[in-house]
Write an enzyme that holds these catalytic residues in place. Structure first.
Site, PDB file in Angstrom:
ATOM      1  N   HIS A  13       0.909  -1.205   0.046  1.00  0.00           N
ATOM      2  CA  HIS A  13       0.042   0.048  -0.075  1.00  0.00           C
ATOM      3  C   HIS A  13       0.923   1.227   0.030  1.00  0.00           C
ATOM      4  CE1 HIS A  13      -3.821   2.122   0.741  1.00  0.00           C
ATOM      5  NE2 HIS A  13      -3.076   3.055   1.399  1.00  0.00           N
ATOM      6  N   ASP A  54     -14.721   2.452   6.315  1.00  0.00           N
ATOM      7  CA  ASP A  54     -13.595   3.469   6.033  1.00  0.00           C
ATOM      8  C   ASP A  54     -14.117   4.276   4.642  1.00  0.00           C
ATOM      9  OD1 ASP A  54     -11.045   4.294   5.583  1.00  0.00           O
ATOM     10  OD2 ASP A  54     -10.995   3.387   3.743  1.00  0.00           O
ATOM     11  N   ARG A  72     -14.403  12.580   6.018  1.00  0.00           N
ATOM     12  CA  ARG A  72     -13.224  13.314   6.566  1.00  0.00           C
ATOM     13  C   ARG A  72     -12.718  14.279   5.458  1.00  0.00           C
ATOM     14  NH1 ARG A  72      -9.504   8.563   6.700  1.00  0.00           N
ATOM     15  NH2 ARG A  72      -7.885  10.055   7.241  1.00  0.00           N
ATOM     16  N   SER A 100      -7.558   3.912   8.621  1.00  0.00           N
ATOM     17  CA  SER A 100      -8.364   3.729   7.285  1.00  0.00           C
ATOM     18  C   SER A 100      -7.383   2.805   6.550  1.00  0.00           C
ATOM     19  CB  SER A 100      -8.109   5.447   6.662  1.00  0.00           C
ATOM     20  OG  SER A 100      -8.256   5.147   5.223  1.00  0.00           O
ATOM     21  N   LYS A 102      -8.405  -1.537   5.645  1.00  0.00           N
ATOM     22  CA  LYS A 102      -8.398  -1.989   4.351  1.00  0.00           C
ATOM     23  C   LYS A 102      -7.559  -3.176   3.971  1.00  0.00           C
ATOM     24  CE  LYS A 102      -8.137   1.872   2.327  1.00  0.00           C
ATOM     25  NZ  LYS A 102      -8.244   3.255   2.317  1.00  0.00           N
TER      26      LYS A 102
HETATM   27  N1  URA Z   1      -5.026   6.672   2.192  1.00  0.00           N
HETATM   28  C1  URA Z   1      -5.967   5.936   2.663  1.00  0.00           C
HETATM   29  O1  URA Z   1      -6.502   4.793   2.286  1.00  0.00           O
HETATM   30  N2  URA Z   1      -6.746   6.420   3.721  1.00  0.00           N
HETATM   31  C2  URA Z   1      -6.096   7.642   4.432  1.00  0.00           C
HETATM   32  O2  URA Z   1      -6.712   8.271   5.466  1.00  0.00           O
HETATM   33  C3  URA Z   1      -5.049   8.459   3.797  1.00  0.00           C
HETATM   34  C4  URA Z   1      -4.406   7.889   2.594  1.00  0.00           C
END
Ligand code: URA
Length: 440
Positions: free
Chosen positions: A82, A161, A168, A183, A187
């Protein structure tokens, strides 16, 4: 229990218990807690923060708020990756096939571009016919056949999320370290891999503007991984300037293919090989040095490029463009931005480059805007290079003259040319893993 009391508790800086977090997240997903109360809570978290334990509880509850991918039928180590988001960051297209060619599995659910940052799904969809919307069965079948599959994140995964991120985004609460960490890790937990390598971007074009903030975020995510049973490590990499030379979807795919063929810009090659080595190391494939050598070997012998081509074909993509980028649909207009003065490039601001690319249509100005896959920017000169007045700094690719002119004006603001050479920029700050911090 009620939301008013929980907001008051967090406003005073107290820690929320697991059952309170659960009440809040599940109530919000069930539409029983209104946006205005959740917004107040997000702002209280923004100012008061969360403990590591509280953030881990929040992450686990968010991960359980939607579907999960079951990868248990896939044999061997499944390693996820990620990136916290950047400009010109096409490393997933390079790293996933390298890891797969080295014998591990690299399943990856990616996102679309967000603000000035690009998204892997938009890049993949610039390959004519490439499907990112595979069913779970199709995803597993491509993964079995190619050891990697790159698809769009299903909306049902970590549902909390998806809802919280949208809130947000409009309540100025994105840049909170516990909220970013929960967040991302929620995932990753829902994606079902055995371990995850995080690429935490640092600099002008990243959420984390300083190495110190990035290190705090990285340590928290590694800690959450430990608490939630998902081994994690994080590489801190530079995002002051764009990564590589290409910014824009098909331009970035073409550049990623160059790196897979052993060519391409040195910064992109280095970050990609470091990430691939980090993923192999997490999978237990040897020491860092051995993993690096294996990653380099998969590029040198062509197996990583072949793996990408097979995966693209399995997902419906026209692989001719991967061998010859001139076969991509081309932009109607090209415009060259030239240097106004002689000197050294002392600033090349990634965020401004990303915003110029959005003006060209390579990213979305509004949530549902269409992407122009051929639009984008190729940087001829980067940070630290010497230029003479009149030299080409970049080429812009656009659908119309008006778009090209607007974007060129914005792109010019990204550059500062100074008489003296600037100090070298650090490309990789180091690695955070379960054992702590390593300078490389
Ligand atoms: N990437 C994400 O998936 N979530 C965030 O809050 C910031 C960057």
């Amino acid at each position: 229990m009620n939301m008013y009391d929980l907001i008051t508790k967090k406003k005073r800086g107290d820690t929320l218990a697991c059952d309170e977090l659960s009440y809040m997240i599940n109530g919000y997903v069930a539409d029983e807690i209104p946006d205005y109360q959740m917004s107040a809570m997000l702002m209280a978290i923004y100012f008061r923060g969360m403990t590591a334990e509280e953030t881990t509880d929040l992450t686990k509850i968010m991960a359980a708020s939607g579907g999960r991918i079951d990868l248990s039928s896939i044999p061997g180590k499944k390693i996820d990756k990620h990136s916290t988001g950047g400009v010109g960051d096409k490393t997933t297209l390079i790293v996933s096939p390298i890891v797969a060619a080295c014998g591990c599995y690299a399943p990856k659910m990616s996102g679309r571009g967000l603000g000035h940052t690009g998204g892997t799904v938009d890049k993949l969809e610039s390959i004519p016919g490439f499907r990112t919307d595979l069913t779970q069965e199709e995803f597993l079948s491509v993964l079995r056949a190619c050891r990697t599959s790159l698809i769009a994140q299903a909306g049902t995964l970590a549902r909390a999320d998806k809802l919280l991120y949208a809130l947000r985004d409009v309540t100025a609460t994105v840049d909170s370290i516990p909220l970013i960490a929960s967040s991302i890790m929620s995932k990753k937990l829902a994606c079902g891999a055995d371990a995850v390598l995080l690429d935490v971007k640092v600099g002008r074009g990243a959420f984390m503007k300083t190495a110190e903030e990035a290190r705090t975020l990285a340590a928290l995510m590694v800690d959450i991984g430990r608490g939630a049973g998902l081994p994690a490590a994080a590489l801190l990499t530079n995002m002051d300037a764009p990564l590589g030379n290409a910014v824009g979807n098909s331009l970035e795919v073409a550049e990623a293919m160059e790196v897979l063929r052993g060519e391409g810009p040195a910064d992109l090659r280095e970050v990609s090989l470091s990430l691939a080595a980090g993923m192999l190391h997490l999978a237990g494939c040897g020491t860092r040095a051995e993993c690096r050598a294996r990653a380099e070997g998969a590029v040198a012998d062509g197996s990583a490029f072949e793996t990408f081509v097979r995966m693209a074909a399995a997902q419906g993509g026209d692989t001719a463009v991967l061998y010859d980028p001139r076969k991509f649909p081309q932009a109607k207009r090209q415009c060259v931005l030239t240097a106004r003065e002689t000197g050294y490039i002392a600033r090349l601001d990634a965020e401004t480059v990303g915003r110029a690319a959005v003006l060209l249509g390579a990213g979305r100005a509004t949530k549902n805007a269409a992407i122009d896959h051929a639009a984008g920017i190729c940087l001829d000169k980067k940070y630290g290079e010497r230029v003479a007045a009149g030299d080409a700094l970049a080429v812009l690719y656009a659908d119309s003259e008006a778009q090209a002119a607007a974007a060129a004006a914005r792109l010019e603001e990204a550059y500062a040319i100074e008489p003296a050479a600037p100090p070298p920029q650090r490309l990789i700050y180091g690695t955070m893993d379960a054992e702590g911090w390593h300078d490389r």
